[in-house]
Design an enzyme around this catalytic site. Structure first.
Site, PDB file in Angstrom:
ATOM      1  CG  ASP A 201      -6.177  -2.744  -3.437  1.00  0.00           C
ATOM      2  OD1 ASP A 201      -6.603  -2.210  -2.775  1.00  0.00           O
ATOM      3  OD2 ASP A 201      -5.127  -3.604  -3.231  1.00  0.00           O
TER       4      ASP A 201
ATOM      5  CG  HIS B 254      -5.503  -2.617   0.640  1.00  0.00           C
ATOM      6  ND1 HIS B 254      -4.985  -2.049  -0.379  1.00  0.00           N
ATOM      7  CD2 HIS B 254      -4.502  -2.078   1.742  1.00  0.00           C
ATOM      8  CE1 HIS B 254      -3.832  -1.245  -0.311  1.00  0.00           C
ATOM      9  NE2 HIS B 254      -3.893  -1.104   1.079  1.00  0.00           N
TER      10      HIS B 254
ATOM     11  CB  SER C 211      -0.973  -0.043   1.050  1.00  0.00           C
ATOM     12  OG  SER C 211      -2.136   0.745   0.906  1.00  0.00           O
TER      13      SER C 211
END
Length: 536
Positions: free
Chosen positions: A477, A505, A236
């Site tokens: 995602d 995610h 991320s």
């Protein structure tokens, strides 16, 4: 999520490795070699004499439970590193399970911005890596500048626990899509107040917590770990950190995995829209796949359309009046509903059952379970076991300042308009693109209007000389939409894209053997991922 540091909804503020092994390791004593194309070579940003003391420091490792811990000192201002102002960053490692076969250190960032790497490791993040990787690498992480137990650390609030409103806080005072002048003035005042609190409490360091400087810290860490080149995995926000490192130190990269990518070419408005659309699609995916993932009889509707109708109805209902919550004088308003939905999109395999139960209860007038989801808590019937082991005699970690870091780093990294009008202009298109997720993303960005910005601007990756980087993208995602992974992989010279067809995610550590095997082979042997490789 499997990152162990459980992510907050960002809306709540919100590499063929051809020739890779032939690259010579750079040192801090010499600038990059002269180019042969007539253009000046880039100067290695770590060669300045005043940085030598930072680059030559030795980490003093001590036992901290089952891990080893140390502290790293970095300059607060790389523009003036000799001024005496520093950040001291906690570092932790899980030593390789097979020292005789050790390749080196693998540094990871769990995401955020604002995720504590040390806290993540202590809570079990090493288990996100396969046994094959843990046998070959020390797994290392750190608290980035301003984050967690770094000194100094960011703070932007009055010390109340996350999700605890002020005693006199009115409910639904600020709609998710302010249309009237009064509502917009209220939203603007809220943004100004949040920025002012951050400046008051952390103003001295706000200009120094951006990702570019954090990536420079990671190179100091690489040197302190005695690694000629960096092996890295970022989830991320960690992909932004990895991208910035590759741009500044391309010849110091051994291997870099960027999972759940953030596209640096997007400006504030495009980024807000991208993420908002990602969450909207994820909630639609939830409605579509609920019965398959959660099981018959648990979903808040018999068909996808029925589930969407329940959710839309709850937005309308909570906009009028909050849902009651057991044991609290405060109810679930439309913002809390949005946060609960967003939070549950990160790890569907863990959270969609609880979300379904919470939505069903909410449709019956009880917001208690939704409130728990919005606050990032486990569902009430869950035993709350996160898988982390408490270490006898070890003090608890620092107060969680992830929200403050999320705000400060995002504002430092991306220029935002200083006038309110561009935000108002963005509301209608955002609403059309992603409904409440879109408008909220715009309103959250507005806090940056009154916070310091860094020197960075939206740009395509510039990392000449970097070995092939591996980008991992998940098609469903919510927080880092797949299109951004596609874009980032294409921007890196020799960049590779590994696609995971699924929801949730990020992928590595939670999506199965296909992704794990491909990432492991790259990290351990630098084996390239073939173009078009897709896992399901």
């Amino acid at each position: 999520m499997k990152r162990v540091v459980r992510p907050r909804p960002a809306l709540a503020l919100t590499l063929a490795v051809l020739g890779a092994t032939t690259l010579s390791a750079c040192t801090t004593a010499a600038p990059s070699a002269a180019r042969t194309d007539g253009r000046a070579a880039a100067v290695d940003p770590a060669t300045r004499p005043e940085l030598r003391s930072f680059y030559t420091q030795k980490l003093k490792w001590t036992a901290c439970g089952e891990f080893r811990c140390a502290r790293l000192t970095v300059p607060m201002d790389y523009g003036d590193p000799a001024n005496g102002r520093t950040f001291v960053l906690p570092v932790a490692k899980a030593a390789t399970a097979d020292p005789a076969r050790r390749i080196g250190s693998l540094v990871f960032n769990p995401g955020g911005p604002g995720g504590s790497g040390v806290g993540s490791l202590k809570e079990g993040a090493a288990e996100s890596f396969s046994a094959k990787v843990r046998e070959r690498f020390d797994i290392v992480s750190f608290d980035p500048r301003g984050v967690g137990a770094s000194t100094p650390a960011l703070t932007c609030d009055d010390g109340k626990e996350d999700g605890e409103p002020a005693a006199d806080a009115p409910r639904n005072e600020h709609p998710l899509n302010p249309r009237t002048d009064a509502d917009r003035e209220g939203a603007l005042a809220l943004a100004r107040s949040a920025a002012a609190e951050c400046v008051e409490r952390s103003g001295a360091i706000l200009r120094h917590v951006g990702t570019r400087d954090a990536a420079r810290d990671m190179d100091v860490l690489r040197a302190a770990l005695d690694e000629p080149r960096l092996t890295y995995l970022g989830w991320s926000y960690g992909t932004s950190l990895g991208t910035s490192y590759a741009e500044q130190f391309p010849r110091r990269v051994r291997a870099s995995v960027l999972d759940g990518a953030i596209d640096p070419s997007l400006d504030w408005r495009a980024r807000a829209r991208s993420q908002a659309v990602g969450f909207q699609r994820a909630v639609d995916d939830y409605a579509t796949y609920c019965a398959d993932v959660v099981g018959d009889g648990v979903c808040p509707g018999a068909t996808p359309d029925e589930i969407r109708t329940v959710i839309d109805g709850l937005f309308a209902r909570t906009a009028r009046e909050p849902l009651p919550v057991d044991g609290s004088e405060f109810g679930v308003d439309e913002r809390a509903l949005l946060d609960a939905l967003s939070m549950a999109m990160y790890t569907p395999e863990q959270q969609w059952k609880g979300l379904s139960e919470a939505l069903t209860a909410a449709a019956g007038g009880d917001g208690t379970k939704l409130a728990a989801l919005a606050d990032g808590d486990e569902a009430p019937e869950d035993d709350g076991d996160s898988g982390a082991e408490e270490v006898p005699g070890e003090e608890s970690g620092p107060a969680d300042n992830e929200d403050a870091a999320l705000l400060a780093v995002n504002c430092a990294d991306t220029p935002h308009p200083r006038d309110a009008q561009p935000y108002w202009d963005a509301l209608a298109p955002a609403d059309k693109a992603a409904g409440p997720y879109g408008t909220t993303s715009v309103l959250d960005a507005m806090t940056c209007k009154d916070l310091p910005a860094g020197a960075g601007k939206p740009h395509r990756v510039r990392a000449e000389g970097v070995p092939p980087v591996l980008v991992v993208g998940t098609t469903g995602d919510p927080a880092t939409p797949y299109e951004e992974s596609e874009s980032l992989a294409a921007q890196f010279p020799g960049g590779m894209l590994l696609t995971y067809e699924g929801v949730g995610h990020t992928a590595y550590g939670r999506s199965g053997a296909c992704v794990t095997d491909a990432v492991d082979a790259y990290l351990v042997t630098l084996k390239p991922v073939r173009p078009g490789t897709t896992c399901q």
